[in-house]
Design a protein around this motif. Structure first.
Motif, PDB file in Angstrom:
ATOM      1  N   CYS A   1       7.643  -1.325   6.669  1.00  0.00           N
ATOM      2  CA  CYS A   1       6.968  -0.038   6.414  1.00  0.00           C
ATOM      3  C   CYS A   1       8.018   1.037   6.171  1.00  0.00           C
ATOM      4  N   ARG A   2       7.636   2.070   5.425  1.00  0.00           N
ATOM      5  CA  ARG A   2       8.415   3.314   5.484  1.00  0.00           C
ATOM      6  C   ARG A   2       7.714   4.229   6.477  1.00  0.00           C
ATOM      7  N   PHE A   3       8.471   4.711   7.448  1.00  0.00           N
ATOM      8  CA  PHE A   3       7.979   5.716   8.391  1.00  0.00           C
ATOM      9  C   PHE A   3       8.823   6.973   8.161  1.00  0.00           C
TER      10      PHE A   3
ATOM     11  N   VAL B   1       0.865  -1.178   0.000  1.00  0.00           N
ATOM     12  CA  VAL B   1       0.000   0.000   0.000  1.00  0.00           C
ATOM     13  C   VAL B   1       0.899   1.225   0.000  1.00  0.00           C
ATOM     14  N   ARG B   2       0.598   2.164  -0.885  1.00  0.00           N
ATOM     15  CA  ARG B   2       1.444   3.363  -1.016  1.00  0.00           C
ATOM     16  C   ARG B   2       0.597   4.621  -0.878  1.00  0.00           C
ATOM     17  N   ASN B   3       1.029   5.491   0.024  1.00  0.00           N
ATOM     18  CA  ASN B   3       0.381   6.793   0.218  1.00  0.00           C
ATOM     19  C   ASN B   3       1.210   7.925  -0.368  1.00  0.00           C
TER      20      ASN B   3
ATOM     21  N   ASP C   1      13.174   4.018   9.298  1.00  0.00           N
ATOM     22  CA  ASP C   1      12.877   2.644   8.879  1.00  0.00           C
ATOM     23  C   ASP C   1      14.094   2.043   8.185  1.00  0.00           C
ATOM     24  N   LYS C   2      13.864   0.894   7.548  1.00  0.00           N
ATOM     25  CA  LYS C   2      14.979   0.142   6.951  1.00  0.00           C
ATOM     26  C   LYS C   2      15.678   0.868   5.801  1.00  0.00           C
ATOM     27  N   ASP C   3      15.085   1.917   5.253  1.00  0.00           N
ATOM     28  CA  ASP C   3      15.777   2.678   4.205  1.00  0.00           C
ATOM     29  C   ASP C   3      17.122   3.216   4.714  1.00  0.00           C
TER      30      ASP C   3
ATOM     31  N   PRO D   1       4.586   6.483   4.207  1.00  0.00           N
ATOM     32  CA  PRO D   1       4.618   6.481   2.735  1.00  0.00           C
ATOM     33  C   PRO D   1       4.128   5.170   2.133  1.00  0.00           C
ATOM     34  N   ASP D   2       4.565   4.035   2.720  1.00  0.00           N
ATOM     35  CA  ASP D   2       4.128   2.752   2.159  1.00  0.00           C
ATOM     36  C   ASP D   2       4.433   1.617   3.128  1.00  0.00           C
ATOM     37  N   PHE D   3       3.882   0.454   2.818  1.00  0.00           N
ATOM     38  CA  PHE D   3       4.160  -0.733   3.632  1.00  0.00           C
ATOM     39  C   PHE D   3       3.766  -1.988   2.861  1.00  0.00           C
ATOM     40  N   LYS D   4       4.246  -3.109   3.403  1.00  0.00           N
ATOM     41  CA  LYS D   4       3.995  -4.421   2.800  1.00  0.00           C
ATOM     42  C   LYS D   4       3.270  -5.301   3.803  1.00  0.00           C
ATOM     43  N   LEU D   5       2.258  -6.013   3.333  1.00  0.00           N
ATOM     44  CA  LEU D   5       1.523  -6.935   4.212  1.00  0.00           C
ATOM     45  C   LEU D   5       1.544  -8.340   3.631  1.00  0.00           C
TER      46      LEU D   5
HETATM   47  P1  5GP Z   1       9.350  -0.968  -2.468  1.00  0.00           P
HETATM   48  O1  5GP Z   1       8.403  -1.516  -3.492  1.00  0.00           O
HETATM   49  O2  5GP Z   1       9.511   0.511  -2.557  1.00  0.00           O
HETATM   50  O3  5GP Z   1      10.655  -1.698  -2.438  1.00  0.00           O
HETATM   51  O4  5GP Z   1       8.694  -1.276  -1.052  1.00  0.00           O
HETATM   52  C1  5GP Z   1       7.460  -0.693  -0.679  1.00  0.00           C
HETATM   53  C2  5GP Z   1       7.223  -0.965   0.805  1.00  0.00           C
HETATM   54  O5  5GP Z   1       7.007  -2.345   1.020  1.00  0.00           O
HETATM   55  C3  5GP Z   1       8.404  -0.581   1.694  1.00  0.00           C
HETATM   56  O6  5GP Z   1       7.877  -0.087   2.914  1.00  0.00           O
HETATM   57  C4  5GP Z   1       9.145  -1.890   1.917  1.00  0.00           C
HETATM   58  O7  5GP Z   1       9.764  -1.919   3.174  1.00  0.00           O
HETATM   59  C5  5GP Z   1       8.016  -2.908   1.829  1.00  0.00           C
HETATM   60  N1  5GP Z   1       8.442  -4.127   1.132  1.00  0.00           N
HETATM   61  C6  5GP Z   1       8.302  -4.438  -0.173  1.00  0.00           C
HETATM   62  N2  5GP Z   1       8.795  -5.657  -0.455  1.00  0.00           N
HETATM   63  C7  5GP Z   1       9.280  -6.133   0.695  1.00  0.00           C
HETATM   64  C8  5GP Z   1       9.931  -7.361   1.060  1.00  0.00           C
HETATM   65  O8  5GP Z   1      10.143  -8.272   0.245  1.00  0.00           O
HETATM   66  N3  5GP Z   1      10.305  -7.477   2.374  1.00  0.00           N
HETATM   67  C9  5GP Z   1      10.069  -6.484   3.285  1.00  0.00           C
HETATM   68  N4  5GP Z   1      10.469  -6.674   4.552  1.00  0.00           N
HETATM   69  N5  5GP Z   1       9.449  -5.345   2.979  1.00  0.00           N
HETATM   70  C10 5GP Z   1       9.067  -5.157   1.702  1.00  0.00           C
END
Ligand code: 5GP
Length: 245
Positions: free
Chosen positions: A205-207, A99-101, A217-219, A180-184
């Motif tokens: 999540c991005r915080f 989900v992306r905000n 966050d992990k970034d 900004p976004d997160f993964k479920l």
């Molecule tokens: P992005 O698509 O920009 O890489 O990730 C979008 C969001 O989803 C970020 O908050 C990122 O941390 C989370 N996310 C996407 N894929 C994964 C994954 O495979 N593992 C984890 N831990 N987070 C993910």
């Protein structure tokens, strides 16, 4: 997560993922252990930081009940210790719901949005949970052809993910944090009910600090933006309201 092999006398995990391990507990539950490991870019970049597992476990143990209270059932039952969750057994659906905000990360890289663009409405995306293919984007037809999901299930996942988004934003915004976004990840429990699984943490999540837009966050690990452990500690303190030791 990959199936673990049995060595020595130490209890062996049923599965060991990049940052958590899953152990048997009882007929209906697993014990999920948050380790101090950090990985990024499909585990090409790796580190171990003492305390990271504690911070993420505590963040998840705070945010999962927020979501549950908002009407989305989760696998989280209670903390067994600071770094261990008692969780319901689930059969995981092999996709990730994003989900992306606000534009950040791969949506900037792949689609050309300017970082920080606030979306008029949240964007929901689905990725295949498969590191070796770099978690490719799924639509309903590909998901069905792969036997991973189908249009009906993805519609339910989307509705649940949007509910999670509203609940998390409602909790984080008064604490001066943007999401900004997160993964479920989701799964089916033993009664066949679709529930939220895994974690909601600084790894998934991005915080951003609402004023400075600084990453909490992990970034910070992914892109070498500063002191990683201090970042997880600050996320923990602001989200849980507790003071780190
Ligand atoms: P992005 O698509 O920009 O890489 O990730 C979008 C969001 O989803 C970020 O908050 C990122 O941390 C989370 N996310 C996407 N894929 C994964 C994954 O495979 N593992 C984890 N831990 N987070 C993910």
């Amino acid at each position: 997560m990959s199936a673990a092999t049995s060595t020595g006398n130490a209890p062996q995990p049923l599965y060991s993922g990049k940052a958590k391990s899953l152990y048997p507990y009882d007929e209906k539950h697993y014990r999920m252990v948050f380790r101090d490991d950090l990985t990024a870019f499909d585990a090409v970049k790796k580190a171990t930081m003492k305390g990271k597992g504690f911070y993420n476990s505590q963040i998840a143990a705070t945010l999962l009940p927020v979501v549950e209270k908002a009407g989305v059932p989760t696998h989280f039952v209670k903390l067994l210790s600071d770094t261990e969750h008692l969780v319901r057994k689930v059969r995981i659906v092999r996709l990730e719901v994003l989900v992306r905000n606000i534009a950040a990360g791969s949506i900037v890289k792949n689609y050309g949005f300017a970082e920080g663009t606030v979306f008029k409405k949240p964007i929901v995306m689905f990725d295949l949970k498969e590191d070796k293919f770099h978690d490719p984007l799924l639509n309903e037809d590909i998901a069905e052809a792969l036997g991973v999901s189908n249009a009906d299930e993805m519609a339910r996942l989307r509705a649940m993910a949007l509910k999670v988004n509203t609940a998390l934003r409602g909790y984080l915004e008064p604490r001066g944090l943007l999401l900004p976004d997160f993964k479920l990840e989701f799964g089916y429990d033993l009664e066949g009910k679709l529930i939220l699984a895994d974690e909601i943490s600084a790894d998934t999540c991005r915080f951003w600090d609402a004023k400075s837009k600084r990453s909490l966050d992990k970034d910070v690990f992914r892109f070498d933006k500063g002191d990683v452990l201090a970042t997880y500690k600050e996320a923990f303190e602001r989200i849980t309201g507790k003071k780190a030791a």
